[in-house]
Design a protein around this motif. Structure first.
Motif, short mmCIF file in Angstrom:
data_model
loop_
_atom_site.label_atom_id
_atom_site.label_comp_id
_atom_site.label_asym_id
_atom_site.label_seq_id
_atom_site.Cartn_x
_atom_site.Cartn_y
_atom_site.Cartn_z
N SER A 219 6.56 -4.48 6.15
CA SER A 219 5.22 -4.66 5.78
C SER A 219 4.76 -4.94 6.90
CB SER A 219 4.93 -5.50 4.62
OG SER A 219 5.58 -5.20 3.49
N SER B 204 -8.47 0.33 1.24
CA SER B 204 -7.90 -0.32 0.12
C SER B 204 -8.94 -0.75 -0.88
CB SER B 204 -6.96 -1.09 0.39
OG SER B 204 -7.38 -1.97 1.47
N ASN C 38 -7.19 2.80 -3.91
CA ASN C 38 -8.04 2.93 -2.63
C ASN C 38 -9.36 3.50 -3.20
OD1 ASN C 38 -5.97 2.26 -0.95
ND2 ASN C 38 -5.04 4.19 -1.25
N SER D 231 -7.75 -10.58 -1.92
CA SER D 231 -7.15 -9.67 -3.06
C SER D 231 -7.83 -10.20 -4.23
CB SER D 231 -5.94 -9.26 -2.75
OG SER D 231 -5.36 -8.29 -3.93
N ASN E 205 -1.21 -8.46 -4.69
CA ASN E 205 -1.47 -8.31 -3.00
C ASN E 205 -1.87 -9.36 -2.59
OD1 ASN E 205 -1.04 -5.51 -3.44
ND2 ASN E 205 -3.22 -5.25 -4.43
N ARG F 27 -4.67 -3.19 3.71
CA ARG F 27 -3.56 -2.44 3.10
C ARG F 27 -3.58 -0.73 3.42
NH1 ARG F 27 -5.51 -5.57 -1.06
NH2 ARG F 27 -6.03 -3.77 -2.09
N HIS F 28 -4.98 -0.47 3.70
CA HIS F 28 -5.00 1.08 3.91
C HIS F 28 -6.39 1.44 4.69
CE1 HIS F 28 -3.63 5.23 3.36
NE2 HIS F 28 -4.74 5.46 3.24
N SER G 35 -1.42 1.98 7.24
CA SER G 35 -0.85 1.54 5.83
C SER G 35 0.02 0.24 5.87
CB SER G 35 -0.03 2.79 5.18
OG SER G 35 0.52 2.45 3.96
N TRP G 36 -0.21 -0.68 5.12
CA TRP G 36 0.49 -1.93 5.33
C TRP G 36 1.80 -2.10 4.92
CZ3 TRP G 36 1.32 -6.31 1.53
CH2 TRP G 36 1.12 -5.68 0.25
N ASP G 37 2.29 -0.92 4.10
CA ASP G 37 3.70 -0.91 3.35
C ASP G 37 4.82 -0.37 4.38
OD1 ASP G 37 2.80 1.69 3.48
OD2 ASP G 37 3.00 1.92 1.19
#
Length: 627
Positions: free
Chosen positions: A356, A383, A388, A430, A435, A441-442, A467-469
C-alpha cells in the motif's frame, strides 16, 4: 337429604374465603411501595351445590348451595399497555444515555470563553500579525512560539477529553452487555420457576411481576419485543433475534476489534455480530454504540482534520521562508509521518511485503489561475466514503468551478490552490473504520485536467490513476518527492507540537520570503503576513472553507445535537410518564380501596362466624332434645 352439619361447612368455607381475601388485601397493602408489584384480587365463586344433575334427587326446592370458595387470585395487569411501555422504553433509554454524553461534549468547547480553542487560535494569528509588523523583533517571535504552544495545549486537551468520553462510551457498552446477559439469565430462570408453579395448578402472580419488572429494565437497554403466544414458552426478541426462549437466556459476548481498538458485540453461541437495526429505539446500548462509533468519532476526526490541515498550512509557508538568522526549510510544527518510507509504502497485510501507499497530500507542478477557463472536459474519479465518486468538468468551467465541484462532491479528498497557485489535493478522515484516516485512496482523470493542465498526474485514464492499494503509487504523480506528503500518525490533535528547535533558537522563526535564493531582509514580514492570512483564507479544512467556518460549524453542531437530545428526551419522558401513570392507575395499590376491602372482607368474615354460631346453637338445641 342434606346433612345436619351442612351449615357448619357453609360457614367454614365463608370464613376461609374471607380470611384468604383478607390475606390478599394485606399482601397488597404491604407491597404498595414495591417496584413492579401489581395489585391482586381474590375472586369468589359459589361452591358446587349438593345436588348435581342426575336421575334422582331429594324432594327439595331448588339446588341447595354449599357456600363460597376463593376460585383464583388474579393479578391486575393490562398486557397491551405493557407492550406499549416496552416499545417506548427503548427510545427513552436511547435518548437518556445520549443526552448525558452530548451535554458533556458541549461543555468541552468552552464556548464562548477565553480558554476555548477558537480564542487561542485567534491569539495565534494575532501573534503572526504582530511579527509581520515587526519582522526583526525578538519578542514577537517568542510570542508566536508561546501562542502556538498554548493553542496546541488547548487542542491536546480537547482531544484527550473526547478520547476519554469515547473510552467511557466503550466502558458503558461493556457494562450494559453484562447487565443484558444477567437480565436474560434471570428472566430465563424465572420462566422455569413459573412453568413449574403453573404445572401444579397455581398462579405465580409475584413471580410474574418480578419477570415483568426485569423485562421493563431490559427494554430500556436494548430494543425488545415480548412473545406470549405460547403459554408454555415466554420469549423475548431483540431486532428479530431470540434473546430469551423459555428457560434459555442467550448471551452476548465482547470481542476486541484490532482496527478500531474497541470491542464489538457478538452472540456467544453463533459469534455473529449483534445488529442494532432501529436507530433511536435501541435503548442505552444502541446509544452508547452510536456515540462511540459515530458521534464522538466524528468529533475526533473533525478535530484531527482541522489540526492536521492547520499544521500543514503553517508549515507550508514557514518552510519556504527565512528566519532572521538566515535559516530556512524549518518546520514550525513537528509532524510525524505514519511510515518512514519516503514513498509512503506500507505493509498493510503484515506479510513482510509493501502492498500500500499512505499519502496524505499531493500537489501539481503547474501554476493555475482560479479565474481561467480550463478549456478541457473529462471525468475525475476520487475516493469517497462508499467506493469512488465521479466528478465531471467541462471546457467552460473555471479552475475555481472545478475545485468547488471536487469539494462539494462528497469525496474524501479536498482541493485548493496553494500560495503559488498550484493545485493541492488533501485526504480527509475516512468515514469507514476499514479505511485509514488522511490517506488518498484514488485519483483518476479521464481527461487532461489533472495531467497536463494541473501537472498532478503523470498520465490520464485508468492506467495513469493514483491508487493506494499498490506500493510506489507515487509513480503515478507528475512531480517529485516535494509534491507529496506521507500520511501522518493517527490522531494528530493528540501529538502535534511546536518544533523544539525553534524554542532553542527563536531567531529561526521565519518572517520573510527570500528572493533568488537569498535570505529575506530583516524588515521583510511577508511570510508572517501570509501565515496570519490563513485565518480567513479558503484553505478547505475538510468540508469547511476556512478555520472560522470550522469552529462555527463545530460549536453549532454540538449545540444542535444537545437541543435535539433535550427535546427528544423530554418528549419520551413525558410519554413514558403518561404510560406509567396509566399502568399505576390500573395495577397500582390504592390504600383507600384496599382499606375499604379490609372492612368488607372483615364484615364477611364476621358474618360467616356469626352464621356458624347460629348453626351451633341450633345443633345444641337438637342434641339437648335428644338427651
Amino acid at each position: 337429604m342434606t346433612s345436619t352439619f351442612t351449615g357448619l361447612q357453609i360457614g367454614k368455607r365463608g370464613i376461609m374465603a374471607h380470611q384468604h381475601a383478607l390475606n390478599v388485601t394485606g399482601h397488597n397493602l404491604v407491597n404498595m411501595n414495591t417496584e413492579g408489584f401489581s395489585r391482586q384480587r381474590a375472586e369468589f365463586s359459589t361452591f358446587e351445590p349438593i345436588y348435581m344433575p342426575g336421575l334422582t334427587r331429594a324432594q327439595t326446592a331448588g339446588q341447595i348451595g354449599q357456600g363460597v370458595i376463593t376460585e383464583r387470585v388474579t393479578r391486575i395487569r393490562d398486557e397491551l399497555l405493557d407492550r406499549r411501555i416496552i416499545a417506548e422504553a427503548g427510545s427513552e433509554g436511547y435518548w437518556q444515555a445520549r443526552h448525558n454524553f452530548v451535554q458533556d461534549m458541549g461543555g468541552m468547547h468552552l464556548e464562548p470563553g477565553l480558554n476555548s480553542v477558537r480564542n487561542k487560535m485567534d491569539e495565534f494569528w494575532d501573534a503572526w500579525q504582530d511579527l509581520a509588523m515587526h519582522p526583526s523583533g525578538v519578542f514577537p517571535r517568542h510570542a508566536v512560539l508561546e501562542r502556538g504552544r498554548t493553542l496546541l495545549d488547548g487542542i491536546h486537551h480537547h482531544y484527550h477529553n473526547l478520547q476519554t468520553l469515547q473510552n467511557r462510551a466503550d466502558e458503558e457498552i461493556r457494562m450494559t452487555v453484562f447487565q443484558i446477559n444477567d437480565l436474560s439469565n434471570r428472566i430465563a430462570d424465572l420462566n422455569s420457576t413459573i412453568e413449574r408453579v403453573k404445572a401444579h395448578g397455581d398462579i405465580p402472580n409475584d413471580l410474574l411481576d418480578r419477570r415483568d419488572l426485569l423485562v421493563d429494565r431490559l427494554s430500556s437497554m436494548v430494543n425488545i419485543t415480548v412473545d406470549r403466544r405460547d403459554p408454555n414458552e415466554f420469549m423475548v426478541h431483540t431486532n428479530g433475534f431470540i434473546l430469551v426462549q423459555g428457560s434459555i437466556g442467550r448471551q452476548l459476548d465482547l470481542v476486541p476489534n484490532r482496527e478500531t481498538g474497541f470491542t464489538d458485540i457478538v452472540w456467544s453461541d453463533t459469534r455473529t455480530a449483534l445488529e442494532l437495526l432501529n436507530p433511536g429505539r435501541n435503548g442505552s446500548l444502541g446509544a452508547f454504540v452510536e456515540l462511540r462509533d459515530q458521534t464522538i468519532r466524528a468529533e475526533i476526526q473533525s478535530l484531527n482534520n482541522m489540526t492536521m490541515n492547520f499544521a500543514s498550512l503553517v508549515n507550508e509557508v514557514h518552510e519556504s521562508a527565512y528566519g532572521i538568522n538566515g535559516s530556512t526549510g524549518v518546520q514550525f510544527f513537528v509532524e510525524r509521518p505514519f511510515v518512514t518510507n519516503i514513498m509512503g509504502n506500507y505493509d498493510r497485510s503484515g506479510d513482510g511485503e509493501y502492498d500500500s501507499s499512505f499519502i496524505f497530500r499531493v500537489s501539481g507542478t503547474n501554476v493555475l489561475d482560479s479565474r481561467a477557463h480550463v478549456g478541457l472536459s473529462g471525468v475525475m474519479t476520487l475516493s469517497a466514503p462508499d467506493g469512488n465518486v465521479e466528478i465531471p468538468y467541462f471546457a467552460t468551467d473555471t479552475v475555481a468551478d472545478v475545485i468547488n465541484r471536487i469539494n462539494n462532491s462528497g469525496a474524501e479528498v479536498t482541493a485548493r490552490l496553494d500560495r503559488d497557485g498550484r493545485l493541492v489535493m488533501t485526504a480527509t478522515p475516512s468515514a469507514s473504520w476499514d479505511n485509514p484516516d488522511f490517506v488518498i485512496r484514488h485519483i483518476e482523470d479521464s481527461g487532461r485536467f489533472l495531467e497536463g493542465y494541473a501537472g498532478l498526474l503523470a498520465a490520464s485514464g485508468p492506467d495513469g490513476a493514483f491508487s493506494w492499494d499498490v506500493p510506489n503509487a507515487v509513480d503515478a504523480l507528475a512531480g517529485g518527492p516535494a509534491s507529496w506528503q506521507v500520511a501522518p500518525v493517527a490522531h494528530p490533535s493528540g501529538w502535534i507540537e511546536v518544533n523544539p528547535a525553534l524554542f532553542r533558537d527563536p531567531m529561526s522563526v521565519a518572517a520573510g520570503f527570500g528572493e533568488n535564493g537569498r535570505p529575506a531582509s530583516p524588515g521583510n514580514g511577508e511570510a508572517a503576513q501570509a501565515i496570519a492570512a490563513i485565518r480567513n483564507t479558503e484553505v478547505m479544512v475538510g468540508r469547511y472553507r476556512t478555520f472560522d467556518d470550522y469552529f462555527q460549524v463545530a460549536v453549532a453542531r454540538i449545540g444542535l445535537l444537545g437541543e435535539q437530545s433535550q427535546i427528544a428526551l423530554a418528549t419520551y419522558n413525558q410519554n413514558m410518564k403518561r404510560l406509567h401513570d396509566m399502568r399505576q392507575s390500573l395495577s397500582g395499590v390504592n390504600m383507600d380501596e384496599e382499606v375499604s376491602n379490609l372492612i368488607k372482607f372483615q364484615h364477611g368474615y364476621q358474618a360467616s362466624a356469626r352464621f356458624i354460631s347460629v348453626v351451633n346453637s341450633m345443633l345444641d338445641t337438637i342434641i339437648n332434645l335428644g338427651a
